[in-house]
Design an enzyme around this catalytic site. Structure first.
Site, PDB file in Angstrom:
ATOM      1  N   LYS A   1     -28.352  22.937   9.021  1.00 31.84           N
ATOM      2  CA  LYS A   1     -28.478  21.530   8.633  1.00 31.84           C
ATOM      3  C   LYS A   1     -27.332  21.169   7.700  1.00 31.84           C
ATOM      4  O   LYS A   1     -27.173  21.774   6.637  1.00 31.84           O
ATOM      5  CB  LYS A   1     -29.820  21.289   7.923  1.00 31.84           C
ATOM      6  CG  LYS A   1     -29.912  19.943   7.176  1.00 31.84           C
ATOM      7  CD  LYS A   1     -31.246  19.742   6.450  1.00 31.84           C
ATOM      8  CE  LYS A   1     -31.235  18.488   5.582  1.00 31.84           C
ATOM      9  NZ  LYS A   1     -32.493  18.285   4.833  1.00 31.84           N
TER      10      LYS A   1
ATOM     11  N   ASP B   1     -27.245  19.224   0.268  1.00 30.00           N
ATOM     12  CA  ASP B   1     -28.167  19.217   1.407  1.00 30.00           C
ATOM     13  C   ASP B   1     -27.480  19.692   2.700  1.00 30.00           C
ATOM     14  O   ASP B   1     -28.060  19.647   3.764  1.00 30.00           O
ATOM     15  CB  ASP B   1     -28.762  17.816   1.580  1.00 30.00           C
ATOM     16  CG  ASP B   1     -30.135  17.830   2.237  1.00 30.00           C
ATOM     17  OD1 ASP B   1     -30.791  18.886   2.213  1.00 30.00           O
ATOM     18  OD2 ASP B   1     -30.535  16.784   2.777  1.00 30.00           O
TER      19      ASP B   1
ATOM     20  N   GLU C   1     -34.951  13.708   7.418  1.00 30.78           N
ATOM     21  CA  GLU C   1     -33.824  13.580   8.351  1.00 30.78           C
ATOM     22  C   GLU C   1     -33.311  14.923   8.869  1.00 30.78           C
ATOM     23  O   GLU C   1     -32.743  14.995   9.944  1.00 30.78           O
ATOM     24  CB  GLU C   1     -32.673  12.820   7.670  1.00 30.78           C
ATOM     25  CG  GLU C   1     -31.739  13.653   6.776  1.00 30.78           C
ATOM     26  CD  GLU C   1     -32.419  14.293   5.571  1.00 30.78           C
ATOM     27  OE1 GLU C   1     -33.507  13.826   5.187  1.00 30.78           O
ATOM     28  OE2 GLU C   1     -31.875  15.274   5.050  1.00 30.78           O
TER      29      GLU C   1
ATOM     30  N   ASP D   1     -27.855  13.297   1.030  1.00 30.21           N
ATOM     31  CA  ASP D   1     -29.155  12.799   1.462  1.00 30.21           C
ATOM     32  C   ASP D   1     -29.716  11.835   0.424  1.00 30.21           C
ATOM     33  O   ASP D   1     -30.324  12.252  -0.556  1.00 30.21           O
ATOM     34  CB  ASP D   1     -30.116  13.985   1.683  1.00 30.21           C
ATOM     35  CG  ASP D   1     -31.485  13.532   2.179  1.00 30.21           C
ATOM     36  OD1 ASP D   1     -31.618  12.346   2.562  1.00 30.21           O
ATOM     37  OD2 ASP D   1     -32.412  14.359   2.180  1.00 30.21           O
TER      38      ASP D   1
ATOM     39  N   LYS E   1     -34.627   7.894  -1.935  1.00 27.56           N
ATOM     40  CA  LYS E   1     -35.127   8.806  -2.961  1.00 27.56           C
ATOM     41  C   LYS E   1     -35.031   8.140  -4.345  1.00 27.56           C
ATOM     42  O   LYS E   1     -34.179   7.273  -4.549  1.00 27.56           O
ATOM     43  CB  LYS E   1     -34.270  10.083  -2.987  1.00 27.56           C
ATOM     44  CG  LYS E   1     -34.463  11.009  -1.811  1.00 27.56           C
ATOM     45  CD  LYS E   1     -33.576  12.239  -1.939  1.00 27.56           C
ATOM     46  CE  LYS E   1     -33.706  13.155  -0.741  1.00 27.56           C
ATOM     47  NZ  LYS E   1     -35.039  13.783  -0.608  1.00 27.56           N
TER      48      LYS E   1
ATOM     49  N   ARG F   1     -34.781  17.535  10.014  1.00 30.14           N
ATOM     50  CA  ARG F   1     -35.391  17.994  11.271  1.00 30.14           C
ATOM     51  C   ARG F   1     -34.851  17.220  12.454  1.00 30.14           C
ATOM     52  O   ARG F   1     -34.783  17.732  13.564  1.00 30.14           O
ATOM     53  CB  ARG F   1     -36.925  17.907  11.157  1.00 30.14           C
ATOM     54  CG  ARG F   1     -37.452  16.536  10.933  1.00 30.14           C
ATOM     55  CD  ARG F   1     -38.869  16.533  10.377  1.00 30.14           C
ATOM     56  NE  ARG F   1     -38.919  16.843   8.949  1.00 30.14           N
ATOM     57  CZ  ARG F   1     -40.028  16.901   8.230  1.00 30.14           C
ATOM     58  NH1 ARG F   1     -41.207  16.698   8.804  1.00 30.14           N
ATOM     59  NH2 ARG F   1     -39.990  17.197   6.944  1.00 30.14           N
TER      60      ARG F   1
ATOM     61  N   ASP G   1     -36.295   9.850   5.203  1.00 28.10           N
ATOM     62  CA  ASP G   1     -35.911  10.971   4.333  1.00 28.10           C
ATOM     63  C   ASP G   1     -36.263  12.321   4.973  1.00 28.10           C
ATOM     64  O   ASP G   1     -35.848  13.367   4.482  1.00 28.10           O
ATOM     65  CB  ASP G   1     -36.598  10.819   2.969  1.00 28.10           C
ATOM     66  CG  ASP G   1     -35.969  11.684   1.895  1.00 28.10           C
ATOM     67  OD1 ASP G   1     -34.863  12.233   2.139  1.00 28.10           O
ATOM     68  OD2 ASP G   1     -36.577  11.820   0.816  1.00 28.10           O
TER      69      ASP G   1
HETATM   70  N1  BES Z   1     -33.178  17.504   1.700  1.00 29.81           N
HETATM   71  C1  BES Z   1     -34.547  17.200   1.508  1.00 29.81           C
HETATM   72  C2  BES Z   1     -35.347  18.416   1.038  1.00 29.81           C
HETATM   73  C3  BES Z   1     -35.097  18.847  -0.370  1.00 29.81           C
HETATM   74  C4  BES Z   1     -35.774  18.236  -1.411  1.00 29.81           C
HETATM   75  C5  BES Z   1     -34.252  19.879  -0.645  1.00 29.81           C
HETATM   76  C6  BES Z   1     -35.559  18.651  -2.700  1.00 29.81           C
HETATM   77  C7  BES Z   1     -34.042  20.292  -1.938  1.00 29.81           C
HETATM   78  C8  BES Z   1     -34.697  19.681  -2.969  1.00 29.81           C
HETATM   79  C9  BES Z   1     -35.185  16.699   2.805  1.00 29.81           C
HETATM   80  O1  BES Z   1     -34.343  16.001   3.639  1.00 29.81           O
HETATM   81  C10 BES Z   1     -36.274  15.789   2.416  1.00 29.81           C
HETATM   82  O2  BES Z   1     -35.990  14.775   1.865  1.00 29.81           O
HETATM   83  N2  BES Z   1     -37.502  16.163   2.722  1.00 29.81           N
HETATM   84  C11 BES Z   1     -38.636  15.399   2.376  1.00 29.81           C
HETATM   85  C12 BES Z   1     -39.551  15.363   3.575  1.00 29.81           C
HETATM   86  C13 BES Z   1     -40.656  14.358   3.455  1.00 29.81           C
HETATM   87  C14 BES Z   1     -40.107  12.968   3.482  1.00 29.81           C
HETATM   88  C15 BES Z   1     -41.615  14.572   4.593  1.00 29.81           C
HETATM   89  C16 BES Z   1     -39.305  16.062   1.180  1.00 29.81           C
HETATM   90  O3  BES Z   1     -39.304  17.285   1.101  1.00 29.81           O
HETATM   91  O4  BES Z   1     -39.766  15.324   0.298  1.00 29.81           O
HETATM   92 ZN    ZN Z   2     -32.332  16.412   3.472  1.00 30.95          ZN
HETATM   93 MN    MN Z   3     -34.285  13.918   3.125  1.00 32.85          MN
END
Ligand code: BES
Ligand code: ZN
Ligand code: MN
Length: 542
Positions: free
Chosen positions: A308, A331, A392, A313, A320, A394, A390
């Site tokens: 990824k 990210d 994204e 992000d 966010k 996947r 967010d």
């Molecule tokens: N890149 C983030 C995951 C992440 C969060 C990595 C904090 C490191 C620290 C990912 O793209 C994301 O935003 N995931 C969301 C998914 C949710 C919206 C279902 C998350 O983990 O909050």
């Molecule tokens: Zn992300």
């Molecule tokens: Mn995200």
């Protein structure tokens, strides 16, 4: 009829991306792309190997075993110092344990500036990893001490599986990994705050053999430190185009590198990946790296690694919160690890056929951005309702995973992604999450993780979890509920794996970056995944 990206016009209708991005991003896009990563940074520490002697200058580092038992090197130094070393130990709490350190400054009888005693623990616990950590600890102790050079006396210890040359090579490896810093943007650092340690000599009876054993480790470190550089660079420097440019430099090592742009990806129907990138002025890229190190392989199918690479992000329209958002420059650590892995494999000329795929996008909110509720069509043909922009990563992986399988028919596939915050809630910053549909593959990865100190913890998959991503409008939706968030994310990816193809997903969100020093890395980017997967690949080499 909308194109493969069903929200229509990934470039933002009628927008000349190239022209616009030049105006908006100005400075960094106008000059021709230059290599961003100076080799000097990652080569800062270049250990050398020599025969043992009494060091005439700098620090001398010796090992002490559990129970204050001096190694032969430590005994030699103690004799030259008239017993001052043993006396210093006796006067301290230093026990020789694997965390213990004791510095004796300017001991009479020696011309060295100081003797650094480092505990090595019990002989039966001394392995490659203990030696690497020993090297790292000496750097942590001396890097900013004012000392410019250090010599380590390495001898074989009875009762360990590790010979002295291997021990020396591993100490050097750990030292180089721990010495790396990201300081290219600090223009005002005072000289006394800069690292002082420049030269490290490993003194060992057979320096030639130690050097031979060190060579592949040095190439692996090249890969790890390259990953750390890429992950540390801010998002105004590293975006899909420039990250692809960095990957292209691997061609110098014999890696075949291709970069697919929006046009090619549209043709392939990659609506999931393109939808994520459509709000950014930076066009998405898909990087394809092939290392064919085993021309005579019986099984021609390569090992495939997919990363990824969200270069920033923001969350997109599902934006966010501001606090901590700057962290989202890393990210792309999954893609960074895949690129570093390919560098390591090519650098040490691994006898293996491997492909690395990096899906690169920037997730931004804008008038052209994807909206919650949008339905996109992935290259696999499956449709996805985007509930939360967010989630994204996947979406990016869905198309990158499909591409890896469709084009290369790999033997197995491993993806790496900073995929969910939830994995940090589950496993903290101790293990990365491992999701796997094949017990044998899972075992091999866990073993490689243990051996390299990049540990994995296996998490479950199952149909009950899959229920969470059922959509009323499309084949699936891109988020489940909060409960088991890392697992429903993995279930989503699994829908893009064909049949029984052995597949593993590493959720490295808690491991790619550290807010405090770790055994083999100072705080910041860790390069997690490179050493783990290099070891995993080594087990497949012909
Ligand atoms: N890149 C983030 C995951 C992440 C969060 C990595 C904090 C490191 C620290 C990912 O793209 C994301 O935003 N995931 C969301 C998914 C949710 C919206 C279902 C998350 O983990 O909050
Ligand atoms: Zn992300
Ligand atoms: Mn995200």
């Amino acid at each position: 009829m909308p194109g493969p990206n069903m929200s229509g016009g990934a470039a933002g209708a009628g927008v000349d991306r190239r022209g616009r991005s030049r105006i908006i991003a100005g400075l960094e896009l106008s000059p021709p792309l230059q290599p961003l990563i100076s080799r000097e940074t990652i080569q800062a520490m270049k250990p050398s190997f020599a025969k043992p002697e009494l060091p005439k200058s700098g620090a001398v580092v010796v090992a002490v075993l559990e129970g204050r038992k001096l190694t032969p090197g430590a005994q030699m130094i103690d004799r030259a110092a008239g017993g001052a070393i043993a006396r210093a130990i006796a006067a301290s709490r230093f026990k020789g344990g694997p965390e213990d350190a004791l510095a004796v400054l300017a001991p009479a009888g020696l011309s060295a500036t100081r003797v650094l005693l480092l505990g090595l623990g019990k002989p039966d616990k001394i392995d490659a990893q203990a030696a690497e950590r020993f090297g790292a600890r000496l750097v942590a102790q001396l890097q900013n001490s004012g000392e410019t050079e250090a010599s380590v006396i390495v001898d074989s210890t009875d009762g360990t599986g590790l010979g002295a040359p291997e021990m020396a090579a591993r100490i050097a490896h750990g030292a180089r990994l721990r010495a790396w810093r990201f300081d290219k943007y600090r223009t005002k650092e005072k000289p006394e705050d800069k690292p002082s340690l420049k030269k490290l000599t490993l003194m060992v009876a057979d320096p030639g053999e130690a050097k031979r054993l060190y060579q592949p480790l040095d190439r692996i470190a090249d890969g790890v430190l390259f990953t750390r550089e890429l992950v540390s660079e801010p998002a105004n420097v590293i975006y899909p185009e420039t990250l692809a440019g960095e990957a292209q430099r691997l061609a110098d090592l014999g890696v075949e590198v291709e970069v697919l742009g929006v046009k090619e990806m549209r043709k392939l129907g990659m609506g999931a990946l393109l939808g994520v990138g459509q709000g950014s002025v930076h066009e998405p890229k898909l990087v394809v790296m092939q290392w064919n190190g085993d021309a005579r392989a019986k099984d021609k199918r390569p090992l495939a690694f997919v990363g990824k690479g969200v270069t920033f992000d923001t969350g997109g329209i599902s934006i966010k919160p501001a606090a901590g958002m700057e962290e989202m420059k890393w990210d792309m650590a999954g893609a960074g690890a895949v690129i570093g892995l390919m560098r390591a494999l090519a650098g040490r000329k691994a006898k293996v056929n491997a492909v690395g795929i990096a899906g690169l996008v920037e997730n931004m909110p804008s008038g052209a951005a994807q909206r919650p509720g949008d339905i996109v069509k992935s290259a696999s043909g499956q449709t996805i309702e985007v509930i939360n922009t967010d989630a994204e990563g996947r979406l990016v992986l869905a198309d990158a995973l499909w591409y890896a399988q469709d084009r290369f028919k790999p033997r197995l596939i491993v993806d790496l992604a900073t995929l969910t915050g939830a994995i940090i809630i589950s496993l903290g910053h101790v293990h990365a999450g491992l999701f796997c549909n094949d017990d044998e593959l899972a075992e091999k990865l866990i073993k490689a993780g243990r051996a390299t100190g990049e540990p994995l913890w296996r998490m479950p998959l199952g149909d009950e979890y899959d229920q969470a991503i059922k959509s009323d409008a499309a084949d699936m939706k891109n988020t489940g509920d909060r409960a088991g968030g890392s697992i429903s994310a993995a279930q989503f990816l699994k829908r893009f794996i064909e049949g029984d193809l052995p597949w593993a997903h590493l959720d490295i969100a808690g491991m790619a970056w550290a807010n405090k020093d770790r055994p083999l890395s100072a705080k910041g980017a860790t390069g997690f995944g490179v050493r783990l997967l290099d070891r995993f690949v080594a087990a497949h080499e012909g």
